[in-house]
Structures are given as C-alpha cells and as structure tokens.
Design an enzyme around this catalytic site. Structure first.
Site, PDB file in Angstrom:
ATOM      1  N   HIS A 144       0.858  -1.212   0.043  1.00 33.52           N
ATOM      2  CA  HIS A 144      -0.047   0.065   0.103  1.00 33.52           C
ATOM      3  C   HIS A 144       0.854   1.253  -0.132  1.00 33.52           C
ATOM      4  O   HIS A 144       1.989   1.131   0.580  1.00 33.52           O
ATOM      5  CB  HIS A 144      -0.859  -0.009   1.135  1.00 33.52           C
TER       6      HIS A 144
ATOM      7  N   CYS B 210      -1.653   0.315   7.447  1.00 36.95           N
ATOM      8  CA  CYS B 210      -0.840   1.573   7.337  1.00 36.95           C
ATOM      9  C   CYS B 210      -1.031   2.676   8.187  1.00 36.95           C
ATOM     10  O   CYS B 210      -0.015   3.247   8.430  1.00 36.95           O
ATOM     11  CB  CYS B 210      -1.370   2.269   5.726  1.00 36.95           C
TER      12      CYS B 210
ATOM     13  N   HIS C 213      15.624  30.374  -8.323  1.00 37.44           N
ATOM     14  CA  HIS C 213      15.046  29.819  -9.552  1.00 37.44           C
ATOM     15  C   HIS C 213      14.452  28.510  -9.400  1.00 37.44           C
ATOM     16  O   HIS C 213      14.831  27.827  -8.316  1.00 37.44           O
ATOM     17  CB  HIS C 213      16.139  29.740 -10.502  1.00 37.44           C
TER      18      HIS C 213
ATOM     19  N   GLU D 184      15.123  25.599 -10.442  1.00 36.41           N
ATOM     20  CA  GLU D 184      16.139  24.345 -10.462  1.00 36.41           C
ATOM     21  C   GLU D 184      16.960  24.587  -9.012  1.00 36.41           C
ATOM     22  O   GLU D 184      17.160  23.681  -8.371  1.00 36.41           O
ATOM     23  CB  GLU D 184      17.100  24.499 -11.487  1.00 36.41           C
TER      24      GLU D 184
ATOM     25  N   CYS E 264      18.967  28.730 -17.050  1.00 31.74           N
ATOM     26  CA  CYS E 264      19.743  29.799 -17.343  1.00 31.74           C
ATOM     27  C   CYS E 264      21.424  29.581 -17.072  1.00 31.74           C
ATOM     28  O   CYS E 264      21.643  28.645 -16.297  1.00 31.74           O
ATOM     29  CB  CYS E 264      19.286  30.927 -16.403  1.00 31.74           C
TER      30      CYS E 264
ATOM     31  N   CYS F 243      22.031  28.504 -13.178  1.00 28.93           N
ATOM     32  CA  CYS F 243      21.596  27.386 -12.777  1.00 28.93           C
ATOM     33  C   CYS F 243      22.538  26.268 -13.641  1.00 28.93           C
ATOM     34  O   CYS F 243      22.538  24.865 -12.965  1.00 28.93           O
ATOM     35  CB  CYS F 243      19.999  27.041 -13.147  1.00 28.93           C
TER      36      CYS F 243
HETATM   37  N1  CTP Z   1      15.579  28.112 -15.687  1.00 29.82           N
HETATM   38  C1  CTP Z   1      14.652  29.165 -15.208  1.00 29.82           C
HETATM   39  C2  CTP Z   1      14.818  30.311 -15.943  1.00 29.82           C
HETATM   40  C3  CTP Z   1      14.017  31.198 -15.326  1.00 29.82           C
HETATM   41  N2  CTP Z   1      13.283  31.183 -14.152  1.00 29.82           N
HETATM   42  C4  CTP Z   1      12.590  32.071 -13.594  1.00 29.82           C
HETATM   43  O1  CTP Z   1      12.386  33.000 -14.946  1.00 29.82           O
HETATM   44  C5  CTP Z   1      12.701  34.428 -14.571  1.00 29.82           C
HETATM   45  C6  CTP Z   1      13.298  34.874 -15.720  1.00 29.82           C
HETATM   46  O2  CTP Z   1      12.290  34.707 -16.888  1.00 29.82           O
HETATM   47  P1  CTP Z   1      12.558  35.396 -18.210  1.00 29.82           P
HETATM   48  O3  CTP Z   1      11.112  35.019 -19.161  1.00 29.82           O
HETATM   49  O4  CTP Z   1      13.919  35.086 -18.619  1.00 29.82           O
HETATM   50  O5  CTP Z   1      12.565  36.901 -18.145  1.00 29.82           O
HETATM   51  P2  CTP Z   1      11.131  37.734 -17.794  1.00 29.82           P
HETATM   52  O6  CTP Z   1      11.739  39.281 -17.819  1.00 29.82           O
HETATM   53  O7  CTP Z   1      10.568  37.186 -16.546  1.00 29.82           O
HETATM   54  O8  CTP Z   1      10.263  37.620 -19.144  1.00 29.82           O
HETATM   55  P3  CTP Z   1      10.703  38.222 -20.511  1.00 29.82           P
HETATM   56  O9  CTP Z   1      12.101  38.757 -20.527  1.00 29.82           O
HETATM   57  O10 CTP Z   1      10.616  36.806 -21.378  1.00 29.82           O
HETATM   58  O11 CTP Z   1       9.595  39.084 -21.009  1.00 29.82           O
HETATM   59  C7  CTP Z   1      13.574  34.184 -13.289  1.00 29.82           C
HETATM   60  O12 CTP Z   1      13.800  35.472 -12.789  1.00 29.82           O
HETATM   61  C8  CTP Z   1      13.252  33.198 -12.634  1.00 29.82           C
HETATM   62  O13 CTP Z   1      12.179  33.551 -11.799  1.00 29.82           O
HETATM   63  C9  CTP Z   1      13.787  29.855 -13.534  1.00 29.82           C
HETATM   64  O14 CTP Z   1      13.277  29.692 -12.369  1.00 29.82           O
HETATM   65  N3  CTP Z   1      14.319  28.967 -13.886  1.00 29.82           N
END
Ligand code: CTP
Length: 461
Positions: free
Chosen positions: A92, A120, A388, A390, A414, A417
């Site tokens: 379970h 459980c 972020h 991740e 990004c 990360c």
């Molecule tokens: N791998 C990633 C990419 C981005 N983010 C989140 O997405 C945000 C950035 O988003 P992005 O679309 O690149 O920028 P914005 O300014 O929010 O939107 P845009 O420039 O596309 O208008 C970051 O601050 C974070 O909160 C994240 O958590 N993990």
C-alpha cells in the site's frame, strides 16, 4: 455554528468547515493586481494525492476481488513535497512511504487520496507524522456494496458481504487509532476561489510548452477526464456517501449545509484535476514499461509523458499561494532511480525534489522588487532576488540520490543554474528551448547548449 461546537470538533480531530479553512489557508487575495485566484496548498496536495492514485501499476493486475482501493499519497514537510507514493502490486502507499522515509516521516503531513487502512495508519502514526489528511470518499478498504458503482481503473470490485465485514472492522480500528493518536487526522478540503478551475484550464492552453506536446483538444479531453475522475473519486449516490462518511466517523459532515459543501468542494477539486489532465498528451503510460531502464532512461516516450503528469502541476505553480515571480512561473522536478524496482508501484522511480521560482523562503508578498527587464529602474528588478526553480529543487532535494537522476524543468536553465545542475549530478534533463542561447541582460541562457555529460531532451518551441 457555535464556538463551543467548533472547539469540540477540532478537539476530536475533525475538520471544521470554514473555520479550518480560514485558519490553515494561505490563499492569496485574488484581488491583488496581476494575480489570478490561487489554489491553496492543502488543495494542491490533496489533488496530487488523487493524481498519484492514478499512477500506472507495474504490471496489469489479475482480476482482484479484494475490497482494497489503490491509494495515492503525498508526503509534505515544511510545506514541501518530499515524497509521492501510490499503492503497488504488493504494498500500500502508506507502507511504501514507511519503507522509503522511515523515521524521517516524523513531523510530516501526509495527504491520502482515501482514508488509509488500519495497517498503514498504525505504522504512519507510529512513525510520528504530525498530520494525516484524506479525501472523504470511499476509503482504502472499500465500503461500497453495489455492483453498479464499480470503479474503472480501481482495485475495488463488487463486494461480497464478508468483505463488508472486513471493511467495517477496518473502519472501527482506524477510528480507534485516530482517536487515540496524537497526530491530527482530518479532512482538510478547502473551497476554491471563484473561477479557479476555469483559470487553470486557460493557463494550460496558453502554455507554449504544453501546446506543443499535446495534440488533443483540451475541452473534449477535459470532459472525458471529468467523467473518469468523478467515477473514480466521487461517491455518486448521496445516501451512500452519507453512509460511508458515517462509517468513517465523519458524521458531522452528513448534516446540512456541511454535506452539500463537502460534495461541492470535492466536485470542484475533481474539475481542477480534469482541467490539468486535459493538457497531458497521454494517460496510460508509466515507468513499468521501462524494462531496459538504464539504457533508455528518460528516452522513452511513456516516461516522458509520466513525468509530464508531475511536471504539469509545477507548470501551474503560480496557483500556489506563496510569494513568487510576478511574471513567469517555472517548475522543476527531480526524479531518481531507486534500488528496489517496482516496490511501490512507481517502478522504483521516486521523487527526490521539486521547486519553483520564488522569492526567498519566508519573504512576504511584495517585500522584494518585482519589476522585469521591460521596466526601467534596474535596481528595482526582480532578477537578483528570485531563487530559480532548479535552485530550489536542488537545494531542498530530499537526499543525495544515486545516479541516474533526471530533472524536468519548464524553462531552459539559465547560466546561473547550469553549473548547479552539473554539480548536483543530474544525469538527464528534460526542458524546452524557450530563450535558449539568448542573452537578455539581467538573465542569460548561453551555457545550456554547451552543457556536457548531461543527456538533454529538448522540446523545440
Ligand atoms: N531556468 C529558469 C529560468 C527562469 N526562471 C525564472 O524566470 C525568470 C526569468 O524569466 P524570463 O522569461 O527569462 O524573463 P522575464 O523578464 O520574466 O520575461 P521576458 O524577458 O521573457 O519578458 C527568473 O527571474 C526566474 O524567476 C527560473 O526559475 N528558472
């Protein structure tokens, strides 16, 4: 309801409608500009438990005439999901959680898709959990008698009378365990904010990633899922539902207006579930098909679809009532391959961590800058403050998992990360190519393409 009644009910570990809701809800005011209505964490965890109940089984089971329903379970610690379980061929969900977490269950809140069986319940109480909440439908040891209420995709079948005796006995034992135990055992459904189900549906349509992977018509899909989920999770005849609640010693819910409210809340949550499921490309899939798991790990379509199930919840992460990025919601989930394939119905795969982009833990709404890069004042931009998805998933992952681990993230990682992902030993990553190779000034996405030693699965935009 009188204050003393409320207190008595709370003392007996029973849910107190409205008041419980207000006390434990962190639902954000839906009037806050730029934010839609939010799903409370309690409801989100409850939905996840229902979702886990539908997790594919390792092998199609033989026709099972027992009265045991499969159960989904979500383990939460400090508001974070630390485990997702479902009943398998042998164990379970509650037992699987005991095996995996042991004494780490101490202080956790457990959300069951049904009231767990006595076996459980005693083990999880023994492990020291702080709260157990369950969906107030037919419990794990089914109380349904009628052949006409046979559930599709459920272990429950029409029941001979002797098994009803077992069910009644189980109900008595669970009630005694409930009354004697220190953990709070209760029903915690909360009313949804008006229009929330609709908002979920629209969000799913607007999402680039999901639009690319789903071919089905979401509206039709939604109706189909609604029917399936209603059959699975709701007790249609109200008289039968009252009887079940009475057997579960939830007779307070049987009186009006609580009974109608409860059924209404349950229906609304099932609608949310159907709306979310409508965006998922295929339903019947699972880890269990991955016989050559190591060779094809994360390269198998059915696995992808399965992870999308979990991931999809995190796509809607902005529905959770926490301070978060005002513009974009990103979710990340990490799965790992366990040592005992199949032991819990998830084919040995288990949740290691999950996260979403948010301001630092404990920060209050609007405490940090919220501007994005299209707004002028750079000092008041959000980028340097937000953790972020991740980063949160890696930071709060439950344990150092053995390889291979897979990260599923809804936006291309990004440059901040990418090194973390590598350092954390993530071996497979599934993401989309939104913003990939772009330098947006405050945030850049240049490193991901050259990330080595990580197998990538990328959905092209
Ligand atoms: N791998 C990633 C990419 C981005 N983010 C989140 O997405 C945000 C950035 O988003 P992005 O679309 O690149 O920028 P914005 O300014 O929010 O939107 P845009 O420039 O596309 O208008 C970051 O601050 C974070 O909160 C994240 O958590 N993990």
């Amino acid at each position: 309801m009188e204050e003393s009644d409320l207190r008595n009910r709370a003392d007996r570990g029973e849910s107190v409608p409205d008041r419980d809701t207000r006390d434990s809800s962190t639902q954000t005011d839906s009037k806050v500009q730029g934010h839609g209505p939010r799903l409370s964490k309690v409801n989100l965890f409850t939905l996840l438990s229902l979702w886990m109940e539908l997790f594919p089984q390792e092998q199609p089971e033989e026709e099972d005439h027992s009265q045991i329903h499969g159960v989904g379970l979500v383990v939460v610690q400090d508001s974070k999901v630390v485990g997702l379980h479902c009943s398998g061929a042998e164990l379970h969900a509650g037992q699987a959680a005991i095996i995996q977490h042991g004494t780490r269950l101490a202080g956790c809140q457990l959300y069951f898709s049904r009231r767990p069986c006595a076996t459980c319940l005693k083990m999880i109480i023994n492990a020291g959990v702080s709260q157990i909440s369950f969906w107030p439908g037919d419990p794990e040891v089914s109380m349904l008698r009628s052949t006409s209420t046979t559930h599709s995709n459920s272990h429950s079948r029409s029941l001979p009378d002797c098994t009803m005796e077992e069910a009644t006995l189980d109900a008595i034992v669970t009630e005694r365990l409930k009354s004697n135990s220190r953990p709070h055992i209760c029903v915690l459904l909360q009313p949804l904010a008006p229009g929330l189900a609709q908002s979920v549906s629209e969000t799913s349509r607007e999402c680039d990633f999901m639009e690319r992977v789903t071919d089905d018509e979401p509206a039709l899909n939604r109706i189909r899922h609604l029917k399936d989920f209603s059959r699975q999770f709701l007790v249609a005849p109200s008289q039968q539902h009252r009887e079940i609640l009475t057997h579960m010693h939830l007779e307070n819910f049987c009186v009006e207006p609580y009974f109608s409210n409860l059924r209404h809340n349950m229906r609304e949550l099932v609608e949310v579930l159907a709306a979310v499921a409508a965006g998922v490309p295929q339903r019947h899939h699972g880890f269990y098909r991955l016989k050559t798991l190591f060779n094809h790990l994360f390269g198998n379509g059915s696995l992808h679809a399965l992870v999308i199930h979990i991931f999809y919840f995190f796509l809607h992460i902005k529905l959770i009532s926490l301070p978060e990025d005002p513009k974009v919601g990103v979710g990340a989930v990490i799965w790992a391959k366990g040592q005992s394939p199949g032991f819990e119905g998830t084919g040995g795969m288990y949740l290691v961590g999950c996260g979403y982009n948010a301001y630092p833990v404990g920060s209050k709404y609007a405490e940090y800058p919220q501007m994005d890069r299209k707004q002028e004042d750079r000092q008041r931009r959000k980028y340097r403050y937000i953790i972020h998805a991740e980063q949160n998933a890696i930071t709060f992952r439950s344990e150092q998992a053995l390889l291979p681990t897979m990260m599923f993230v809804t936006k291309c990682p990004c440059d901040e990360c990418v090194p973390l992902i590598r350092g954390a030993g993530i071996s497979h990553i599934y993401t989309n190519d939104q913003d990939r190779d772009k330098d947006k000034g405050d945030i850049s996405y240049l490193k991901f393409s050259s990330l080595k030693d990580v197998t990538k699965f990328i959905v092209k935009k």
